[in-house]
Design an enzyme around this catalytic site. Structure first.
Site, PDB file in Angstrom:
ATOM      1  N   LYS A 112      -4.906  -4.911   1.167  1.00  0.00           N
ATOM      2  CA  LYS A 112      -6.112  -4.245   0.688  1.00  0.00           C
ATOM      3  C   LYS A 112      -7.004  -5.194  -0.125  1.00  0.00           C
ATOM      4  O   LYS A 112      -8.213  -5.025  -0.162  1.00  0.00           O
ATOM      5  CB  LYS A 112      -5.749  -3.046  -0.195  1.00  0.00           C
ATOM      6  CG  LYS A 112      -4.781  -2.035   0.414  1.00  0.00           C
ATOM      7  CD  LYS A 112      -5.423  -1.160   1.461  1.00  0.00           C
ATOM      8  CE  LYS A 112      -4.678   0.127   1.784  1.00  0.00           C
ATOM      9  NZ  LYS A 112      -3.354  -0.003   2.372  1.00  0.00           N
TER      10      LYS A 112
HETATM   11  C1  PLP Z   1      -2.774   0.709   3.385  1.00  0.00           C
HETATM   12  C2  PLP Z   1      -1.517   0.154   3.939  1.00  0.00           C
HETATM   13  C3  PLP Z   1      -1.156   0.353   5.278  1.00  0.00           C
HETATM   14  C4  PLP Z   1      -1.960   1.228   6.198  1.00  0.00           C
HETATM   15  O1  PLP Z   1      -3.212   0.667   6.501  1.00  0.00           O
HETATM   16  P1  PLP Z   1      -4.353   1.596   7.130  1.00  0.00           P
HETATM   17  O2  PLP Z   1      -5.571   0.735   7.133  1.00  0.00           O
HETATM   18  O3  PLP Z   1      -4.492   2.770   6.219  1.00  0.00           O
HETATM   19  O4  PLP Z   1      -3.897   1.979   8.484  1.00  0.00           O
HETATM   20  C5  PLP Z   1      -0.011  -0.263   5.732  1.00  0.00           C
HETATM   21  N1  PLP Z   1       0.753  -1.018   4.924  1.00  0.00           N
HETATM   22  C6  PLP Z   1       0.442  -1.234   3.634  1.00  0.00           C
HETATM   23  C7  PLP Z   1       1.336  -2.050   2.795  1.00  0.00           C
HETATM   24  C8  PLP Z   1      -0.700  -0.653   3.106  1.00  0.00           C
HETATM   25  O5  PLP Z   1      -1.018  -0.874   1.824  1.00  0.00           O
END
Ligand code: PLP
Length: 466
Positions: A112
């Site tokens: 993120k």
């Molecule tokens: C947010 C997240 C996901 C999922 O990603 P999306 O974009 O919501 O599909 C998977 N793994 C981790 C560690 C995350 O933080």
């Protein structure tokens, strides 16, 4: 570049407008009015660029009219300068076919950060220019919250209210949010699941009374700028593995469908992608939708991969819009039906359009644990539970042997230490950059799971817009 809503009635906006708005006023999500496309030689020319320069090159068409070339370059340099690895998103090799793209070298240990370190700076840039103030309201299953808070803590003109499901995020995740002392940061622990929290955030976006007083925006992956920033690492990985001359497949641990949708955008821009594998845990609405056309939400079952414990995947709407002929009115009707009944069938054109690029797979707890053990035995690589679900899907995918498959490593293993310890017997150490996380005091409000409680809190604590 102009952006249109997936539900067809909100007015079109430019990049600055969609970045500040997040969700469209008609409840839809913004997408570029048309996909920009690079030629194969333009893509080949990007090989070897430092990450921040590659990012500016890939994102340039999307920000046209809102940022100059120099402004974008400067924002990228500052955002990606916060990463602990010079390559920003380094690739590792498991065997002849399997690769790992490490996306967790940012400040809060999950992918993120790649998008949010940029988004925080985009907000600051646009708000300063307009002399305005922003109220960010978000829901997190763990990683978005910490990354968003790190990206905006202490920045002027921004308040952030982050909702997390009480007791359903890991201790590292929670502390990364609740130990930030900046006065513009408000953590709200809500009774209920992530989907409940996300539903409250969506409701606030269409609450006229709130919108009249505050400029409310999103940092969830419903914000287009986040997806845009994630497109870059698909280019980075493919270029390192012989693209654009050679096709590459990606396996993506998926929750809200943002990360894997960024791969779809990369393909639309001309990057040769063989397959996008949507990897889910037992909360498998997307696996069911892509394999049978049945998009119906069950109840959320908590797992060791909490960022994927989702039954309603907001960004799936973007795919349905694009592969279903971009008919906003028809999609609005389909989505309203889904919101009422929690269930819908994909149309034939949506199913066929999705199946051109996407496949899906589901991994249960045992398969996840096996994948963690395989990565550890195979090459001493410790992976986190989310990444393990992606790796399981990659290793069982029906992809020709000469096509490399890149699993997106979405979180650092230390962020989910308990699950990793159960699978490997070893407890991953927290990297030095997170500092004294467990010695700092926490601060958060515990609220009942009702919209009114959250609205009242935001109303009482946010700064009004200009
Ligand atoms: C947010 C997240 C996901 C999922 O990603 P999306 O974009 O919501 O599909 C998977 N793994 C981790 C560690 C995350 O933080």
């Amino acid at each position: 570049m102009q952006y249109v809503s997936t539900r067809g009635s909100a007015s079109a906006l430019n990049f600055e407008g969609v970045t500040l708005a997040g969700l469209a006023r008609d409840g839809g999500l913004y997408l570029p009015a048309e996909w920009p496309r690079f030629s194969q030689s333009e893509i080949a020319d990007m090989a070897g660029l430092p990450y921040a320069e590659l990012a500016a090159r890939v994102m340039a068409p999307f920000v046209e009219g809102s940022l100059t070339h120099d402004e974008l370059g400067d924002l990228c340099a500052r955002a990606y300068g916060t990463f602990a690895h010079e390559g920003v998103t380094p690739l590792k090799q498991f065997d002849q076919q399997q690769w790992l793209l490490e996306l967790f070298h940012g400040p809060t240990l999950a992918f993120k950060d790649v998008a949010l370190q940029l988004l925080g700076r985009l907000f600051e840039h646009f708000l300063k220019k307009r002399d305005d103030h922003l109220t960010i309201v978000g829901a997190t299953s763990g990683d978005t919250g910490s990354a968003a808070i790190d990206a905006v803590a202490g920045r002027e003109r921004i308040d952030i209210f982050m909702l997390h499901p009480h007791g359903r995020v890991s201790d590292v995740q929670r502390r990364q949010m609740t130990t930030v002392r900046a006065p513009n940061v408000h953590n709200l622990a809500i009774e209920g699941s992530f989907d409940d929290a996300q539903a409250m955030v969506k409701r606030m976006f269409v609450d006229d009374q709130m919108n009249g007083r505050f400029r409310i925006s999103a940092v969830n992956s419903i914000n287009w700028a986040r997806l845009m920033a994630q497109v870059v690492y698909y280019f980075a990985a493919a270029l390192q593995l012989g693209g654009p001359q050679r096709k590459v497949a990606f396996s993506v641990p998926t929750g809200n469908f943002g990360d894997v949708f960024a791969g779809y955008v990369a393909a639309k821009m001309g990057l040769p992608i063989e397959r996008l594998i949507v990897a889910t845990n037992i909360n498998d609405i997307l696996h069911r939708a892509l394999s049978t056309g049945d998009y119906s939400a069950g109840t959320v079952t908590p797992t060791a991969a909490p960022s994927m414990d989702i039954q309603v995947s907001s960004n799936f709407e973007r795919l349905l819009f694009d592969v279903g002929g971009r008919d906003g009115k028809a999609l609005a009707q389909q989505m309203h039906g889904f919101e009422a009944s929690k269930s819908m069938q994909l149309t034939n054109s949506q199913r066929e359009g999705a199946s051109e690029l996407f496949t899906s797979a589901r991994a249960d707890a045992a398969e996840m644990t096996q994948a963690i053990a395989w990565a550890s035995d195979k090459c001493g690589e410790v992976i986190d539970p989310h990444t393990a679900i992606g790796l399981h899907a990659a290793r069982h995918a029906d992809v020709a042997k000469d096509v490399p498959i890149v699993t997106l490593a979405t979180a650092h293993p230390a962020k989910f230490r308990d699950a990793v310890e159960r699978a490997t017997g070893k407890r991953p150490a927290l990297p030095r950059r997170v500092g004294d996380l467990f010695d700092r005091t926490e601060k958060y409000e515990q609220l009942p799971g009702t919209y009114d409680a959250v609205r009242d809190y935001v109303e009482a604590n946010a700064t009004q817009s200009a």
